[in-house]
Motif scaffolding. Structure first.
Motif, PDB file in Angstrom:
ATOM      1  N   VAL A   5       0.855  -1.190   0.000  1.00 21.12           N
ATOM      2  CA  VAL A   5       0.000   0.000   0.000  1.00 21.12           C
ATOM      3  C   VAL A   5       0.894   1.245   0.000  1.00 21.12           C
ATOM      4  CG1 VAL A   5      -1.679   1.333   1.335  1.00 21.12           C
ATOM      5  CG2 VAL A   5      -1.930  -1.157   1.123  1.00 21.12           C
ATOM      6  N   GLY A   6       0.591   2.162  -0.884  1.00 21.60           N
ATOM      7  CA  GLY A   6       1.390   3.377  -1.015  1.00 21.60           C
ATOM      8  C   GLY A   6       2.322   3.365  -2.206  1.00 21.60           C
ATOM      9  N   ASP A   7       2.573   2.173  -2.792  1.00 15.45           N
ATOM     10  CA  ASP A   7       3.436   2.089  -3.972  1.00 15.45           C
ATOM     11  C   ASP A   7       2.806   2.804  -5.159  1.00 15.45           C
ATOM     12  OD1 ASP A   7       5.323   0.627  -2.647  1.00 15.45           O
ATOM     13  OD2 ASP A   7       4.817  -1.304  -3.565  1.00 15.45           O
ATOM     14  N   LYS A   8       3.651   3.470  -5.950  1.00 18.44           N
ATOM     15  CA  LYS A   8       3.215   4.052  -7.216  1.00 18.44           C
ATOM     16  C   LYS A   8       3.374   2.993  -8.299  1.00 18.44           C
ATOM     17  CE  LYS A   8       2.691   8.161  -5.359  1.00 18.44           C
ATOM     18  NZ  LYS A   8       1.360   8.761  -5.150  1.00 18.44           N
ATOM     19  N   ALA A  45      -1.745  -1.176 -17.867  1.00 15.53           N
ATOM     20  CA  ALA A  45      -2.742  -0.942 -18.900  1.00 15.53           C
ATOM     21  C   ALA A  45      -4.075  -0.484 -18.317  1.00 15.53           C
ATOM     22  CB  ALA A  45      -2.937  -2.218 -19.727  1.00 15.53           C
ATOM     23  N   CYS A  46      -4.385  -0.937 -17.105  1.00 12.53           N
ATOM     24  CA  CYS A  46      -5.667  -0.585 -16.481  1.00 12.53           C
ATOM     25  C   CYS A  46      -5.561   0.638 -15.583  1.00 12.53           C
ATOM     26  CB  CYS A  46      -6.202  -1.767 -15.671  1.00 12.53           C
ATOM     27  SG  CYS A  46      -6.551  -3.239 -16.652  1.00 12.53           S
ATOM     28  N   VAL A  47      -4.381   1.269 -15.538  1.00 12.79           N
ATOM     29  CA  VAL A  47      -4.162   2.407 -14.651  1.00 12.79           C
ATOM     30  C   VAL A  47      -3.999   3.661 -15.507  1.00 12.79           C
ATOM     31  CG1 VAL A  47      -2.691   3.391 -12.859  1.00 12.79           C
ATOM     32  CG2 VAL A  47      -3.013   0.916 -12.989  1.00 12.79           C
ATOM     33  N   ALA A  48      -4.764   4.696 -15.193  1.00  9.79           N
ATOM     34  CA  ALA A  48      -4.658   5.963 -15.917  1.00  9.79           C
ATOM     35  C   ALA A  48      -3.480   6.750 -15.363  1.00  9.79           C
ATOM     36  CB  ALA A  48      -5.949   6.762 -15.769  1.00  9.79           C
ATOM     37  N   GLY A  49      -2.411   6.818 -16.153  1.00  7.48           N
ATOM     38  CA  GLY A  49      -1.218   7.510 -15.687  1.00  7.48           C
ATOM     39  C   GLY A  49      -0.495   6.702 -14.635  1.00  7.48           C
ATOM     40  N   GLN A  50      -0.093   7.388 -13.574  1.00  5.10           N
ATOM     41  CA  GLN A  50       0.615   6.734 -12.473  1.00  5.10           C
ATOM     42  C   GLN A  50      -0.321   6.653 -11.281  1.00  5.10           C
ATOM     43  OE1 GLN A  50       4.231   8.074  -9.642  1.00  5.10           O
ATOM     44  NE2 GLN A  50       4.804   7.887 -11.795  1.00  5.10           N
ATOM     45  N   GLY A  51      -0.714   5.435 -10.923  1.00  5.61           N
ATOM     46  CA  GLY A  51      -1.641   5.252  -9.820  1.00  5.61           C
ATOM     47  C   GLY A  51      -0.933   4.920  -8.523  1.00  5.61           C
ATOM     48  N   GLU A  52      -1.730   4.837  -7.456  1.00 10.02           N
ATOM     49  CA  GLU A  52      -1.192   4.487  -6.141  1.00 10.02           C
ATOM     50  C   GLU A  52      -2.004   3.349  -5.547  1.00 10.02           C
ATOM     51  OE1 GLU A  52      -0.751   6.396  -1.654  1.00 10.02           O
ATOM     52  OE2 GLU A  52      -0.740   7.724  -3.405  1.00 10.02           O
ATOM     53  N   ILE A  53      -1.313   2.322  -5.058  1.00  4.07           N
ATOM     54  CA  ILE A  53      -1.995   1.200  -4.420  1.00  4.07           C
ATOM     55  C   ILE A  53      -2.573   1.654  -3.086  1.00  4.07           C
ATOM     56  CG2 ILE A  53      -1.659  -1.044  -3.331  1.00  4.07           C
ATOM     57  CD1 ILE A  53       0.336  -1.730  -5.461  1.00  4.07           C
ATOM     58  N   VAL A  54      -3.869   1.427  -2.906  1.00  3.81           N
ATOM     59  CA  VAL A  54      -4.539   1.856  -1.676  1.00  3.81           C
ATOM     60  C   VAL A  54      -5.039   0.678  -0.845  1.00  3.81           C
ATOM     61  CG1 VAL A  54      -5.198   4.101  -2.605  1.00  3.81           C
ATOM     62  CG2 VAL A  54      -6.730   2.147  -2.922  1.00  3.81           C
ATOM     63  N   ALA A  55      -5.047  -0.536  -1.416  1.00  2.67           N
ATOM     64  CA  ALA A  55      -5.476  -1.706  -0.645  1.00  2.67           C
ATOM     65  C   ALA A  55      -5.015  -2.974  -1.342  1.00  2.67           C
ATOM     66  CB  ALA A  55      -7.001  -1.736  -0.490  1.00  2.67           C
ATOM     67  N   GLY A  56      -4.866  -4.046  -0.555  1.00  2.00           N
ATOM     68  CA  GLY A  56      -4.491  -5.325  -1.117  1.00  2.00           C
ATOM     69  C   GLY A  56      -3.312  -5.931  -0.382  1.00  2.00           C
ATOM     70  N   PRO A  57      -2.897  -7.122  -0.810  1.00  2.00           N
ATOM     71  CA  PRO A  57      -3.459  -7.869  -1.951  1.00  2.00           C
ATOM     72  C   PRO A  57      -4.710  -8.659  -1.570  1.00  2.00           C
ATOM     73  CG  PRO A  57      -1.649  -9.088  -0.979  1.00  2.00           C
ATOM     74  CD  PRO A  57      -1.727  -7.805  -0.220  1.00  2.00           C
ATOM     75  N   PHE A  58      -5.520  -8.946  -2.607  1.00  2.00           N
ATOM     76  CA  PHE A  58      -6.707  -9.768  -2.448  1.00  2.00           C
ATOM     77  C   PHE A  58      -6.618 -10.939  -3.426  1.00  2.00           C
ATOM     78  CE2 PHE A  58      -7.981  -5.367  -1.509  1.00  2.00           C
ATOM     79  CZ  PHE A  58      -8.392  -5.514  -0.195  1.00  2.00           C
ATOM     80  N   ILE A  66       0.405  -4.828 -13.347  1.00  2.00           N
ATOM     81  CA  ILE A  66       0.931  -3.539 -12.922  1.00  2.00           C
ATOM     82  C   ILE A  66       2.435  -3.645 -12.684  1.00  2.00           C
ATOM     83  CG2 ILE A  66      -1.187  -2.602 -11.939  1.00  2.00           C
ATOM     84  CD1 ILE A  66      -0.343  -3.629  -9.217  1.00  2.00           C
ATOM     85  N   THR A  67       3.103  -2.505 -12.763  1.00  2.00           N
ATOM     86  CA  THR A  67       4.543  -2.432 -12.558  1.00  2.00           C
ATOM     87  C   THR A  67       4.836  -1.329 -11.565  1.00  2.00           C
ATOM     88  OG1 THR A  67       4.967  -3.161 -14.831  1.00  2.00           O
ATOM     89  CG2 THR A  67       6.781  -2.079 -13.669  1.00  2.00           C
ATOM     90  N   LYS A  68       5.667  -1.624 -10.607  1.00  2.70           N
ATOM     91  CA  LYS A  68       6.026  -0.627  -9.601  1.00  2.70           C
ATOM     92  C   LYS A  68       6.907   0.453 -10.198  1.00  2.70           C
ATOM     93  CE  LYS A  68       8.071  -0.198  -4.975  1.00  2.70           C
ATOM     94  NZ  LYS A  68       8.693  -0.935  -3.850  1.00  2.70           N
ATOM     95  N   VAL A  69       6.611   1.694  -9.871  1.00  2.14           N
ATOM     96  CA  VAL A  69       7.419   2.829 -10.304  1.00  2.14           C
ATOM     97  C   VAL A  69       8.460   3.082  -9.217  1.00  2.14           C
ATOM     98  CG1 VAL A  69       7.432   5.271 -10.917  1.00  2.14           C
ATOM     99  CG2 VAL A  69       5.495   3.819 -11.570  1.00  2.14           C
ATOM    100  N   GLU A  70       9.711   2.817  -9.542  1.00  6.29           N
ATOM    101  CA  GLU A  70      10.771   2.972  -8.554  1.00  6.29           C
ATOM    102  C   GLU A  70      11.126   4.444  -8.383  1.00  6.29           C
ATOM    103  OE1 GLU A  70      11.803   0.643  -6.743  1.00  6.29           O
ATOM    104  OE2 GLU A  70      11.063  -1.139  -7.796  1.00  6.29           O
ATOM    105  N   SER A  71      11.245   4.864  -7.150  1.00  7.67           N
ATOM    106  CA  SER A  71      11.638   6.250  -6.882  1.00  7.67           C
ATOM    107  C   SER A  71      13.118   6.418  -7.206  1.00  7.67           C
ATOM    108  CB  SER A  71      11.403   6.600  -5.410  1.00  7.67           C
ATOM    109  OG  SER A  71      10.039   6.472  -5.080  1.00  7.67           O
ATOM    110  N   PRO A  72      13.471   7.493  -7.909  1.00  6.83           N
ATOM    111  CA  PRO A  72      14.882   7.702  -8.235  1.00  6.83           C
ATOM    112  C   PRO A  72      15.706   7.958  -6.977  1.00  6.83           C
ATOM    113  CG  PRO A  72      13.601   9.658  -8.750  1.00  6.83           C
ATOM    114  CD  PRO A  72      12.612   8.591  -8.391  1.00  6.83           C
ATOM    115  N   ALA A  73      16.965   7.591  -7.028  1.00  6.62           N
ATOM    116  CA  ALA A  73      17.851   7.851  -5.892  1.00  6.62           C
ATOM    117  C   ALA A  73      17.978   9.355  -5.682  1.00  6.62           C
ATOM    118  CB  ALA A  73      19.226   7.239  -6.164  1.00  6.62           C
ATOM    119  N   PRO A  74      18.079   9.798  -4.433  1.00 11.14           N
ATOM    120  CA  PRO A  74      18.192  11.240  -4.185  1.00 11.14           C
ATOM    121  C   PRO A  74      19.454  11.821  -4.798  1.00 11.14           C
ATOM    122  CG  PRO A  74      18.683   9.974  -2.196  1.00 11.14           C
ATOM    123  CD  PRO A  74      18.135   9.007  -3.196  1.00 11.14           C
ATOM    124  N   ILE A  75      19.355  13.084  -5.210  1.00 13.91           N
ATOM    125  CA  ILE A  75      20.507  13.782  -5.772  1.00 13.91           C
ATOM    126  C   ILE A  75      21.512  14.027  -4.658  1.00 13.91           C
ATOM    127  CG2 ILE A  75      21.293  15.878  -6.912  1.00 13.91           C
ATOM    128  CD1 ILE A  75      19.617  14.110  -8.718  1.00 13.91           C
TER     129      ILE A  75
END
Length: 246
Positions: free
Chosen positions: A63-66, A70-83, A110-119
């Motif tokens: 929960v909280g992953d970006k 194909a079924c997600v409009a743009g970049q979504g956020e997981i709010v519940a699961g897994p089921f 779905i594919t997890k969007v990895e946060s880039p390493a901090p500058i």
């Protein structure tokens, strides 16, 4: 009947801890299901199926992953699961789209969007936004500080200082450079891994030395150093420079 395990699966023994199945199942001399299991020390032992269990595989998402898919409009956020679907037993998650709509894609959709390493200090970056310094937008340099407080009191924090070898700027937004093997000068894109021939037929090699792209005339593999002429000087004096393809 004991649970069945597959080769390559990580299992845990009620007494001996974890290991990885390398062979099995097979019937032991006692008529029980048995497996060869490689322990953490590399030694393979026979473990009976009734004493081992599978090590749960952690969920691929949380929960909280970006995520995207194909079924997600743009970049979504997981709010519940897994089921688990009652129809096919597949795992699915509930995803909130940026517009607030929800979908329930399967885990493999779905594919997890990895946060880039901090500058960090020392990173090569391109300036994306800098207050009132438009000639710095798009310029590449090295980060010398990430803890500045310029314009913080105005709600417009510029935490980065970027130096291009001759000048520095406070920047609000930067992006890590991924195309360090290329360099643009006067509208011409140069490949820093290639060789170039000037109008007199002499061959030059290019290299970024610190924050400056330099050029060295060579036929024997010598590369530019901090004492070599800048690409700007060579291109302006002996250009145009032509990419050597052989």
């Amino acid at each position: 009947m004991s649970e069945r395990f597959e080769v390559g699966q990580t299992v845990t023994h009620s007494r001996y801890g974890e290991g990885v199945v390398t062979y099995g199942p097979y019937k032991s001399s006692f008529g029980e299901d048995a497996y060869l299991v490689r322990r953490g020390d590399g030694v393979e032992k026979t473990w009976f199926g009734r004493y081992i269990s599978a090590v749960p595989t952690p969920p691929a998402f949380a929960v909280g992953d970006k995520v995207t898919g194909a079924c997600v409009a743009g970049q979504g956020e997981i709010v519940a699961g897994p089921f688990t679907s009652k129809w096919d037993g597949c795992e699915f998650w509930v995803v909130a789209d940026p517009d607030g709509q929800h979908s329930a894609p399967s885990a493999d959709g779905i594919t997890k969007v990895e946060s880039p390493a901090p500058i960090e200090v020392g990173d090569r970056v391109r300036v994306v936004r800098a207050f009132a310094v438009t000639n710095w937008i798009g310029r590449v340099g090295t980060v010398t500080s990430v803890t500045e407080r310029f314009r913080e009191h105005l709600g417009d924090l510029h935490s980065y200082v970027v130096n291009d070898g001759s000048d520095s700027v406070y920047a609000a937004e930067v992006e890590r450079v991924t195309d360090e093997d290329v360099y643009e000068h006067n509208g011409v894109i140069y490949d820093l891994s290639a060789k170039y021939r000037d109008r007199d037929g002499d061959v030059w090699r290019l290299k970024r030395v610190g924050d400056v792209v330099r050029a060295r005339m060579t036929d024997d593999g010598d590369v530019p150093t901090a004492d070599s002429s800048t690409l700007a000087t060579v291109a302006g004096t002996w250009g145009p420079l032509t990419h050597v393809t052989d």
